[in-house]
Design an enzyme around this catalytic site. Structure first.
Site, mmCIF file in Angstrom:
data_model
loop_
_atom_site.group_PDB
_atom_site.id
_atom_site.type_symbol
_atom_site.label_atom_id
_atom_site.label_comp_id
_atom_site.label_asym_id
_atom_site.label_seq_id
_atom_site.Cartn_x
_atom_site.Cartn_y
_atom_site.Cartn_z
ATOM 1 N N HIS A 44 1.026 -1.301 -0.090
ATOM 2 C CA HIS A 44 0.186 -0.461 -0.192
ATOM 3 C C HIS A 44 0.984 2.082 -0.426
ATOM 4 O O HIS A 44 0.928 1.922 1.177
ATOM 5 C CB HIS A 44 -0.903 -0.526 1.510
ATOM 6 N N GLU A 75 -2.558 -1.642 -3.244
ATOM 7 C CA GLU A 75 -3.257 -1.198 -2.670
ATOM 8 C C GLU A 75 -3.660 0.355 -2.702
ATOM 9 O O GLU A 75 -2.013 0.799 -2.439
ATOM 10 C CB GLU A 75 -3.903 -1.611 -1.572
ATOM 11 N N HIS A 201 -7.549 -6.628 7.410
ATOM 12 C CA HIS A 201 -7.204 -5.122 8.492
ATOM 13 C C HIS A 201 -7.442 -5.850 9.871
ATOM 14 O O HIS A 201 -8.730 -6.758 10.438
ATOM 15 C CB HIS A 201 -8.284 -4.428 8.451
#
Length: 252
Positions: A44, A75, A201
């Protein structure tokens, strides 16, 4: 159906960036995780490059050429730097398989909510179309809300990544069962619309099996913080294998 494990390497880069020595190596971490059986690598890259840098994304894409049966997932917020980063790989014909659009603000500490429909639809639709034109699968980071899945499907998403922090926070409390039920209902709604289901997450070795067991059709989990923390004690190989066992337990 087998749930795939994609290892998020942001925290490896975060530690590396505290010095100028290039260690720990992000590409070495990726290699060890892939050798241990991880199905993919996730990064990310944020605009401030506080962990993963643009050079890391390129280096990992080069590495992934040697692993054609694994996936590279990038991401980020497509309204910030994500599309430029991905386009750089596409231009060089380097492997990237999935982009996960996350509605982070610049400088945000960590991802903490999903996209909102219909509010975000007009901004997302052309960006999803562009990613599709590049030959990429698009996943949208979404809260566990069954009613929101139609919005994700309408803008052209291929998958949703369910934001699992509320479940992780409820683990071991009276809210665990209701949270699992909500995630399961959301997954069923997504699957009914033809969307694939990812999740991520704060999933860890304690809560992963129960999630996989309760939530139907999870194609992929992306796990970073807990997995890298475990790897500090156990090593990358043993840690990846432990997470793969958790997934298998959830599927048994």
């Amino acid at each position: 159906m087998t749930t795939k494990l994609s290892v998020n390497l942001n925290k490896v880069a975060l530690v590396r960036n505290t010095r100028h020595l290039g260690i720990p190596s992000v590409t070495r971490a990726a290699t060890l995780c892939l050798q241990a059986g991880a199905n993919g690598i996730t990064v990310h890259p944020r605009p401030d490059e506080r962990h993963i840098r643009t050079d890391d994304v390129r280096d990992l894409a080069l590495l992934m050429q040697a692993w054609p049966d694994r996936e590279f997932n990038i991401e980020g917020n497509p309204l910030h730097n994500l599309m430029d980063v991905v386009h750089g790989l596409v231009e060089k014909k380097l492997p990237v398989h999935q982009v996960t659009f996350v509605p982070d603000s610049e400088g945000q500490f960590t991802s903490d909510h999903g996209w909102n429909f219909p509010g975000d639809a007009s901004r997302l639709r052309p960006l999803i179309a562009q990613a599709h034109a590049w030959g990429l699968r698009v996943s949208l980071f979404m809260d566990a809300d069954p009613a929101a899945m139609a919005g994700a499907q309408a803008v052209g998403a291929d998958r949703v990544e369910l934001y699992t922090e509320p479940y992780a926070a409820a683990w071991g409390t009276a809210q665990q069962t209701p949270q699992l039920a909500r995630f399961a209902e959301t997954a069923r709604a997504a699957l009914k619309l033809g969307l694939g289901v990812n999740a991520g997450h704060d999933l860890n070795r304690d809560n992963l099996s129960a999630f996989i067991q309760a939530v139907p059709g999870v194609a992929e989990v992306s796990i970073g913080h807990a997995l890298i923390a475990d790897a500090l004690e156990l090593g990358y190989s043993a840690t990846v294998q432990a997470y793969l066992r958790c997934i298998a337990q959830g599927r048994s």
